[in-house]
Scaffold this motif. Structure first.
Motif, PDB file in Angstrom:
ATOM      1  N   HIS A  83      10.797  13.821  -9.442  1.00  0.00           N
ATOM      2  CA  HIS A  83       9.701  13.932 -10.407  1.00  0.00           C
ATOM      3  C   HIS A  83       8.858  12.658 -10.385  1.00  0.00           C
ATOM      4  O   HIS A  83       9.370  11.552 -10.210  1.00  0.00           O
ATOM      5  CB  HIS A  83      10.254  14.177 -11.810  1.00  0.00           C
ATOM      6  N   GLY A  84       7.547  12.851 -10.543  1.00  0.00           N
ATOM      7  CA  GLY A  84       6.636  11.717 -10.509  1.00  0.00           C
ATOM      8  C   GLY A  84       6.056  11.449  -9.135  1.00  0.00           C
ATOM      9  O   GLY A  84       5.249  10.525  -8.971  1.00  0.00           O
ATOM     10  N   TRP A  85       6.455  12.261  -8.150  1.00  0.00           N
ATOM     11  CA  TRP A  85       5.973  12.104  -6.776  1.00  0.00           C
ATOM     12  C   TRP A  85       5.695  13.480  -6.189  1.00  0.00           C
ATOM     13  O   TRP A  85       6.341  14.452  -6.552  1.00  0.00           O
ATOM     14  CB  TRP A  85       7.018  11.397  -5.912  1.00  0.00           C
ATOM     15  N   HIS A  86       4.734  13.549  -5.274  1.00  0.00           N
ATOM     16  CA  HIS A  86       4.473  14.799  -4.591  1.00  0.00           C
ATOM     17  C   HIS A  86       4.298  14.552  -3.092  1.00  0.00           C
ATOM     18  O   HIS A  86       3.929  13.457  -2.663  1.00  0.00           O
ATOM     19  CB  HIS A  86       3.240  15.519  -5.163  1.00  0.00           C
ATOM     20  N   ARG A  87       4.578  15.575  -2.320  1.00  0.00           N
ATOM     21  CA  ARG A  87       4.452  15.546  -0.864  1.00  0.00           C
ATOM     22  C   ARG A  87       2.975  15.696  -0.496  1.00  0.00           C
ATOM     23  O   ARG A  87       2.324  16.643  -0.932  1.00  0.00           O
ATOM     24  CB  ARG A  87       5.285  16.693  -0.285  1.00  0.00           C
ATOM     25  N   ALA A  88       2.432  14.763   0.313  1.00  0.00           N
ATOM     26  CA  ALA A  88       1.006  14.830   0.643  1.00  0.00           C
ATOM     27  C   ALA A  88       0.750  14.230   2.022  1.00  0.00           C
ATOM     28  O   ALA A  88       1.423  13.279   2.436  1.00  0.00           O
ATOM     29  CB  ALA A  88       0.174  14.084  -0.399  1.00  0.00           C
ATOM     30  N   PHE A  89      -0.249  14.775   2.705  1.00  0.00           N
ATOM     31  CA  PHE A  89      -0.685  14.206   3.976  1.00  0.00           C
ATOM     32  C   PHE A  89      -1.634  13.053   3.669  1.00  0.00           C
ATOM     33  O   PHE A  89      -2.853  13.158   3.806  1.00  0.00           O
ATOM     34  CB  PHE A  89      -1.371  15.276   4.834  1.00  0.00           C
ATOM     35  N   CYS A  90      -1.050  11.935   3.277  1.00  0.00           N
ATOM     36  CA  CYS A  90      -1.832  10.781   2.844  1.00  0.00           C
ATOM     37  C   CYS A  90      -1.592   9.552   3.713  1.00  0.00           C
ATOM     38  O   CYS A  90      -2.039   8.451   3.382  1.00  0.00           O
ATOM     39  CB  CYS A  90      -1.517  10.449   1.383  1.00  0.00           C
ATOM     40  N   PHE A  91      -0.896   9.726   4.830  1.00  0.00           N
ATOM     41  CA  PHE A  91      -0.509   8.622   5.696  1.00  0.00           C
ATOM     42  C   PHE A  91      -1.224   8.794   7.030  1.00  0.00           C
ATOM     43  O   PHE A  91      -0.976   9.747   7.765  1.00  0.00           O
ATOM     44  CB  PHE A  91       1.020   8.655   5.847  1.00  0.00           C
ATOM     45  N   ARG A  92      -2.154   7.921   7.333  1.00  0.00           N
ATOM     46  CA  ARG A  92      -2.989   8.015   8.536  1.00  0.00           C
ATOM     47  C   ARG A  92      -2.269   7.375   9.724  1.00  0.00           C
ATOM     48  O   ARG A  92      -1.771   6.258   9.636  1.00  0.00           O
ATOM     49  CB  ARG A  92      -4.331   7.317   8.282  1.00  0.00           C
ATOM     50  N   LEU A 105      -2.540  12.708  10.555  1.00  0.00           N
ATOM     51  CA  LEU A 105      -2.044  12.512   9.200  1.00  0.00           C
ATOM     52  C   LEU A 105      -0.577  12.908   9.159  1.00  0.00           C
ATOM     53  O   LEU A 105      -0.175  13.871   9.827  1.00  0.00           O
ATOM     54  CB  LEU A 105      -2.830  13.348   8.196  1.00  0.00           C
ATOM     55  N   MET A 106       0.217  12.173   8.375  1.00  0.00           N
ATOM     56  CA  MET A 106       1.627  12.479   8.221  1.00  0.00           C
ATOM     57  C   MET A 106       1.958  12.531   6.737  1.00  0.00           C
ATOM     58  O   MET A 106       1.257  11.930   5.914  1.00  0.00           O
ATOM     59  CB  MET A 106       2.487  11.428   8.923  1.00  0.00           C
ATOM     60  N   LEU A 107       3.010  13.242   6.416  1.00  0.00           N
ATOM     61  CA  LEU A 107       3.434  13.347   5.024  1.00  0.00           C
ATOM     62  C   LEU A 107       4.055  12.050   4.520  1.00  0.00           C
ATOM     63  O   LEU A 107       4.760  11.345   5.246  1.00  0.00           O
ATOM     64  CB  LEU A 107       4.459  14.468   4.870  1.00  0.00           C
ATOM     65  N   ALA A 108       3.799  11.756   3.273  1.00  0.00           N
ATOM     66  CA  ALA A 108       4.484  10.699   2.537  1.00  0.00           C
ATOM     67  C   ALA A 108       4.562  11.160   1.087  1.00  0.00           C
ATOM     68  O   ALA A 108       3.948  12.157   0.705  1.00  0.00           O
ATOM     69  CB  ALA A 108       3.741   9.371   2.644  1.00  0.00           C
ATOM     70  N   LEU A 109       5.326  10.455   0.294  1.00  0.00           N
ATOM     71  CA  LEU A 109       5.356  10.733  -1.139  1.00  0.00           C
ATOM     72  C   LEU A 109       4.267   9.925  -1.815  1.00  0.00           C
ATOM     73  O   LEU A 109       4.191   8.706  -1.658  1.00  0.00           O
ATOM     74  CB  LEU A 109       6.720  10.362  -1.735  1.00  0.00           C
ATOM     75  N   CYS A 115       8.267  16.854  -6.302  1.00  0.00           N
ATOM     76  CA  CYS A 115       8.494  17.226  -4.909  1.00  0.00           C
ATOM     77  C   CYS A 115       9.907  17.773  -4.749  1.00  0.00           C
ATOM     78  O   CYS A 115      10.884  17.098  -5.102  1.00  0.00           O
ATOM     79  CB  CYS A 115       8.304  16.015  -3.997  1.00  0.00           C
ATOM     80  N   SER A 116      10.009  18.989  -4.209  1.00  0.00           N
ATOM     81  CA  SER A 116      11.309  19.568  -3.868  1.00  0.00           C
ATOM     82  C   SER A 116      11.653  19.201  -2.438  1.00  0.00           C
ATOM     83  O   SER A 116      10.821  19.350  -1.536  1.00  0.00           O
ATOM     84  CB  SER A 116      11.273  21.090  -4.016  1.00  0.00           C
ATOM     85  N   GLY A 117      12.863  18.727  -2.234  1.00  0.00           N
ATOM     86  CA  GLY A 117      13.306  18.340  -0.903  1.00  0.00           C
ATOM     87  C   GLY A 117      14.807  18.478  -0.782  1.00  0.00           C
ATOM     88  O   GLY A 117      15.432  19.297  -1.473  1.00  0.00           O
ATOM     89  N   VAL A 118      15.386  17.660   0.082  1.00  0.00           N
ATOM     90  CA  VAL A 118      16.827  17.699   0.339  1.00  0.00           C
ATOM     91  C   VAL A 118      17.388  16.292   0.190  1.00  0.00           C
ATOM     92  O   VAL A 118      16.835  15.333   0.754  1.00  0.00           O
ATOM     93  CB  VAL A 118      17.125  18.235   1.755  1.00  0.00           C
ATOM     94  N   ALA A 164      14.158   6.808  -0.682  1.00  0.00           N
ATOM     95  CA  ALA A 164      13.069   7.657  -0.179  1.00  0.00           C
ATOM     96  C   ALA A 164      11.973   6.748   0.352  1.00  0.00           C
ATOM     97  O   ALA A 164      11.985   5.524   0.144  1.00  0.00           O
ATOM     98  CB  ALA A 164      12.534   8.556  -1.285  1.00  0.00           C
ATOM     99  N   PHE A 165      11.011   7.351   1.033  1.00  0.00           N
ATOM    100  CA  PHE A 165       9.890   6.593   1.577  1.00  0.00           C
ATOM    101  C   PHE A 165       8.604   7.096   0.944  1.00  0.00           C
ATOM    102  O   PHE A 165       8.310   8.285   0.970  1.00  0.00           O
ATOM    103  CB  PHE A 165       9.864   6.713   3.107  1.00  0.00           C
ATOM    104  N   VAL A 166       7.863   6.163   0.357  1.00  0.00           N
ATOM    105  CA  VAL A 166       6.669   6.509  -0.407  1.00  0.00           C
ATOM    106  C   VAL A 166       5.461   5.780   0.177  1.00  0.00           C
ATOM    107  O   VAL A 166       5.593   4.782   0.885  1.00  0.00           O
ATOM    108  CB  VAL A 166       6.835   6.158  -1.902  1.00  0.00           C
ATOM    109  N   ALA A 167       4.283   6.307  -0.133  1.00  0.00           N
ATOM    110  CA  ALA A 167       3.046   5.702   0.356  1.00  0.00           C
ATOM    111  C   ALA A 167       2.640   4.547  -0.549  1.00  0.00           C
ATOM    112  O   ALA A 167       2.537   4.706  -1.763  1.00  0.00           O
ATOM    113  CB  ALA A 167       1.937   6.747   0.402  1.00  0.00           C
ATOM    114  N   ALA A 168       2.405   3.388   0.063  1.00  0.00           N
ATOM    115  CA  ALA A 168       1.876   2.244  -0.677  1.00  0.00           C
ATOM    116  C   ALA A 168       0.358   2.377  -0.728  1.00  0.00           C
ATOM    117  O   ALA A 168      -0.304   2.359   0.323  1.00  0.00           O
ATOM    118  CB  ALA A 168       2.267   0.943   0.011  1.00  0.00           C
ATOM    119  N   PRO A 169      -0.245   2.540  -1.899  1.00  0.00           N
ATOM    120  CA  PRO A 169      -1.692   2.769  -1.978  1.00  0.00           C
ATOM    121  C   PRO A 169      -2.523   1.608  -1.459  1.00  0.00           C
ATOM    122  O   PRO A 169      -3.698   1.785  -1.139  1.00  0.00           O
ATOM    123  CB  PRO A 169      -1.932   3.020  -3.470  1.00  0.00           C
ATOM    124  N   TYR A 170      -1.911   0.417  -1.348  1.00  0.00           N
ATOM    125  CA  TYR A 170      -2.612  -0.748  -0.811  1.00  0.00           C
ATOM    126  C   TYR A 170      -2.451  -0.840   0.706  1.00  0.00           C
ATOM    127  O   TYR A 170      -3.041  -1.723   1.341  1.00  0.00           O
ATOM    128  CB  TYR A 170      -2.068  -2.030  -1.457  1.00  0.00           C
TER     129      TYR A 170
END
Length: 237
Positions: A83-92, A105-109, A115-118, A164-170
């Motif tokens: 909770h608080g994260w979603h799967r998105a193609f936000c990684f260039r 583009l690749m998926l990141a959180l 986000c449902s995952g394993v 988990a691995f998440v996207a750093a907005p910076y």
């Protein structure tokens, strides 16, 4: 042409369509101004992450390629929700599944939603080595955009704290929130030395469906990517 099915709805993106755009490109290496992490840096980073972890078992939360190609041993897997994260193609990407000329583009959180995952429970031995190997696979060039973070995820057997691995907005490779049609145009065309972005999408959507996970955005994207590929001129190898 045999199609996969999702909750009674067929997946439009098929292995046959993916094959039309599948190719390997030379690896251009890290972007100018970035560099690779050293083994010593990965080892120290892994130990720092483990120092932050409370006592207990080691869990990893997978939302993309770690579901269909984990490349690590695990003793248990469970459906899980972050909770608080979603799967998105936000990684260039300008390598791996893209190039400088045609980035992928690749998926990141990314922040927001859920986000449902394993969730995978890893063996008890050599935790530092297991985490360092995971960092080598998932973290991009320095300074990194795809970064590790401990998340609390909910499973059928209760809450667990998972890496988990998440996207750093910076991060330099952070693409932000893009319109789905724009994402689809990129995924239908980009490829790198690991193969095509369309193959990555196909593998991910297929693996999620096999685990009983239906991602509405990914289902829409795969439909758009299928239409984009079908409309491309025939390739003559």
């Amino acid at each position: 042409m045999r199609k996969q099915h999702s909750k009674g709805r067929p997946l439009r993106l098929t292995a046959e369509l993916v094959a039309r755009v599948e190719r390997l490109e030379p690896d251009p290496g890290p972007e100018p101004g970035t560099s690779e992490h050293s083994d010593a840096e990965f080892t120290a980073w892994a130990q720092a992450l483990l120092d932050e972890q409370p006592a207990g078992e080691l869990w990893v939360f997978a939302y993309g390629s770690l579901i269909w190609s984990p490349e690590f041993a695990f003793e248990e897997s469970r459906r899980a929700i972050a909770h608080g994260w979603h799967r998105a193609f936000c990684f260039r990407l300008t390598r791996w599944r893209g190039t400088r000329e045609l980035p992928a583009l690749m998926l990141a959180l990314d922040r927001g939603g859920s986000c449902s995952g394993v969730a995978y429970r890893l063996p008890a031995g050599d935790r530092a080595g297991q985490v360092a190997q995971l960092l080598r696979r998932e973290v991009d060039a320095k300074p990194a955009t795809n970064v590790p973070r401990w998340l609390q995820v909910r499973t059928s057997a209760g809450l667990v704290r998972a890496l988990a691995f998440v996207a750093a907005p910076y991060g330099l490779a952070y693409a932000g929130r893009l319109p789905l049609p724009q994402v689809a145009r990129v995924l239908a065309r980009a490829a790198g030395h690991w193969g095509s972005a369309a193959q990555y999408l196909f593998n991910t959507v297929t693996a999620l469906e096999q685990h009983g996970i239906h991602d509405r955005n990914l289902h829409a994207i795969q439909r758009m990517v299928a239409a984009e590929i079908a409309a491309l001129p025939a390739r003559h190898d």
